[in-house]
Design a protein around this motif. Structure first.
Motif, PDB file in Angstrom:
ATOM      1  N   PHE A  11       0.920  -1.216  -0.179  1.00  0.00           N
ATOM      2  CA  PHE A  11       0.016   0.000   0.094  1.00  0.00           C
ATOM      3  C   PHE A  11       0.856   1.291  -0.098  1.00  0.00           C
ATOM      4  CE2 PHE A  11      -2.004  -3.528   2.069  1.00  0.00           C
ATOM      5  CZ  PHE A  11      -3.273  -3.509   1.435  1.00  0.00           C
TER       6      PHE A  11
ATOM      7  N   GLU B 176      -4.655   3.586   3.521  1.00  0.00           N
ATOM      8  CA  GLU B 176      -4.854   2.673   2.469  1.00  0.00           C
ATOM      9  C   GLU B 176      -4.833   1.181   2.979  1.00  0.00           C
ATOM     10  OE1 GLU B 176      -2.730   1.662  -1.582  1.00  0.00           O
ATOM     11  OE2 GLU B 176      -3.186   3.698  -1.325  1.00  0.00           O
TER      12      GLU B 176
ATOM     13  N   GLU C  73      -7.760   0.685   5.546  1.00  0.00           N
ATOM     14  CA  GLU C  73      -9.178   0.393   4.721  1.00  0.00           C
ATOM     15  C   GLU C  73      -9.221  -1.027   4.349  1.00  0.00           C
ATOM     16  OE1 GLU C  73      -9.420   3.637   1.863  1.00  0.00           O
ATOM     17  OE2 GLU C  73      -9.265   5.212   3.628  1.00  0.00           O
ATOM     18  N   TRP C  74      -8.084  -1.469   3.631  1.00  0.00           N
ATOM     19  CA  TRP C  74      -7.930  -2.759   3.039  1.00  0.00           C
ATOM     20  C   TRP C  74      -8.110  -3.881   4.134  1.00  0.00           C
ATOM     21  CZ3 TRP C  74      -5.683  -7.518   3.716  1.00  0.00           C
ATOM     22  CH2 TRP C  74      -5.681  -8.347   2.533  1.00  0.00           C
TER      23      TRP C  74
END
Length: 75
Positions: free
Chosen positions: A37, A42, A45-46
């Motif tokens: 990422f 990010e 969020e994943w």
């Protein structure tokens, strides 16, 4: 920050690395596949999209991971 969580679905632990100094943000799944990422946000969020607390032998470790990533705290 580095985290290691044992999944119910694999032999190897899931790994999470957040190293802002070296710009390394990645996860390794229980099946040893991984994702890289561009930022800690990010990555977070994943994780929220792909992992569930019920996937882990110790769900409280997953909660700790999410809280630490959201705050930016070291484990």
């Amino acid at each position: 920050m580095e985290f290691s969580l044992m999944s119910k679905y694999g032999r190897y632990p899931c790994e999470v690395v957040v190293d802002e100094d070296q710009f390394r943000f990645w996860v390794r799944n229980a099946d040893t596949t991984g994702e890289f990422f561009q930022s800690q946000q990010e990555l977070l969020e994943w994780i929220r999209k792909h992992w569930r607390r019920e996937d882990f032998l110790r769900p409280e470790e997953f909660d700790h991971l999410l809280n630490a990533l959201a705050r930016g705290d070291a484990p």
